[in-house]
Design an enzyme around this catalytic site. Structure first.
Site, PDB file in Angstrom:
ATOM      1  N   ASP A 155       0.807  -1.263  -0.051  1.00  0.00           N
ATOM      2  CA  ASP A 155       0.059   0.226  -0.154  1.00  0.00           C
ATOM      3  C   ASP A 155       0.991   1.305   0.112  1.00  0.00           C
ATOM      4  OD1 ASP A 155      -2.263  -1.553   0.064  1.00  0.00           O
ATOM      5  OD2 ASP A 155      -2.120  -1.474   2.316  1.00  0.00           O
ATOM      6  N   LYS A 156       0.194   2.362  -0.289  1.00  0.00           N
ATOM      7  CA  LYS A 156       0.945   3.637  -0.453  1.00  0.00           C
ATOM      8  C   LYS A 156       1.760   4.142   0.782  1.00  0.00           C
ATOM      9  CE  LYS A 156       0.018   8.488  -0.827  1.00  0.00           C
ATOM     10  NZ  LYS A 156      -1.168   9.709  -1.165  1.00  0.00           N
TER      11      LYS A 156
END
Length: 348
Positions: A155-156
């Site tokens: 994830d970011k």
């Protein structure tokens, strides 16, 4: 909330239209305005932009252009079409520095910083890991989703290790290892609450949340088939009072798996805004404690998750490769603050 350039004012002016979004309403869908329906699905889209797209004739339900007040019903097919290709398909090389832990002719291992999106999409069309990769490396092989070099993703706002394939053979070989669950991935997380057991395993089918489409959730009982099997093994590293530092090893690799599984057992990741971890979930009602937690949030302005270790078989040499990267400074500072707080509580 940021506006999503994918939902834009310009309508289709050509015969050739490109599908940007496609969603199928569930069998239990209650009648709902299409603009509200799309708000639940399209990340970072504002209702105003969706309404503009509908006004321009870019929103379709069952292949008919509709206005924003059209009611979506069970099993309807909702699509957003524009005359230009999706921006994520228009990859632009960008000279972004990469923290390369290892590299040879077949692959490289990258330590991704928190805040960097892995691949373009949903409002993030530049500054991604892929934009950096295609600048630094020529002719990276595409994966099954046409994303150059990517074998897996994180994830970011999760930091840590990713392996990137540089050849078609490496892509095939590495992708099979992830599919067959023979790769090894260990994460470090700070979670809310005192995890009772020293170690344990979470098993629960994960799928898209039926009400909040930006979240995933665990499905049980009659709904179990709505999710895909997922297994996470966890172990306590250190107890820090109202939070716990844990190690999580993935047996499967579902989207948001650790975030969903830890919330499922009552231990939401610290400062995980999407899953409610940005609220004070454990502790006292004292103002001083609230200020302490707020300061921890400022030190670590993201979910407390780091992909620390990565292991796989080299696709060419057959050698077992193992990599480890230090927990980043923001997480270390947060842990240190909780460590001091817990110590002071014991000494009090």
């Amino acid at each position: 909330m940021e506006e999503n350039p994918d939902i834009e004012e310009l309508g289709p002016n050509e015969d050739d239209l490109y599908e940007h979004h496609r969603f199928v309403a569930g069998a239990g869908q209650v009648p709902l305005r299409v603009d509200k329906f799309l708000m639940n699905f399209v990340e970072n889209a504002t209702r105003n932009k969706i309404q503009q797209a509908a006004k321009a004739g870019s929103v379709f339900v069952n292949d008919v252009s509709v206005k924003s007040n059209h009611k979506v019903k069970p099993n309807d097919i909702v699509r957003v079409l524009f005359s230009h290709p999706p921006y994520e398909n228009l990859l632009t090389p960008e000279n972004i520095p990469l923290d390369i832990v290892y590299e040879d002719d077949a692959l490289l291992v990258v330590n991704k910083p928190a805040g960097m999106v892995v691949h373009p999409g949903h409002g993030n069309y530049s500054g991604t890991l892929i934009n950096a990769l295609i600048y630094h490396f020529d002719n990276l092989p595409n994966n099954s989703s046409d994303r150059p070099g990517l074998v897996h993703r994180i994830d970011k706002d999760t930091s840590g290790l990713l392996v990137v394939a540089k050849t078609e053979d490496a892509m095939t070989h590495l992708a099979k290892q992830f599919f067959d669950k023979t790769s090894e991935r260990e994460y470090v997380a700070i979670v809310w609450g005192n995890v009772t057991e020293e170690e344990g395993t979470v098993e629960g089918n994960i799928g898209r949340h039926p009400k909040n489409r930006l979240q995933n959730t665990v499905f049980e009982g009659d709904d179990i088939e709505k999710g895909k099997p997922a297994v996470t093994h966890y172990k306590v590293i250190e107890r820090l009072g109202y939070v716990t530092l844990v190690s999580c090893k993935l047996e499967t690799g579902r989207t948001h798996q650790i975030r969903v599984h830890m919330k499922y057992i009552g231990h939401t990741l610290f400062n995980d805004e999407r899953y409610g971890g940005e609220k004070i979930l454990k502790g006292t009602t004292f103002t001083k404690y609230k200020q302490f937690v707020e300061n921890c949030f400022k030190v670590l302005p993201r979910q407390a998750l780091h992909a620390r270790t990565l292991g796989f078989i080299h696709p060419v040499t057959g050698e077992k490769m193992n990599f480890e990267t230090s927990v980043p400074d923001d997480m270390q500072q947060c842990v240190e603050r909780w460590r001091n707080y817990a110590k002071n509580q014991l000494d009090a």
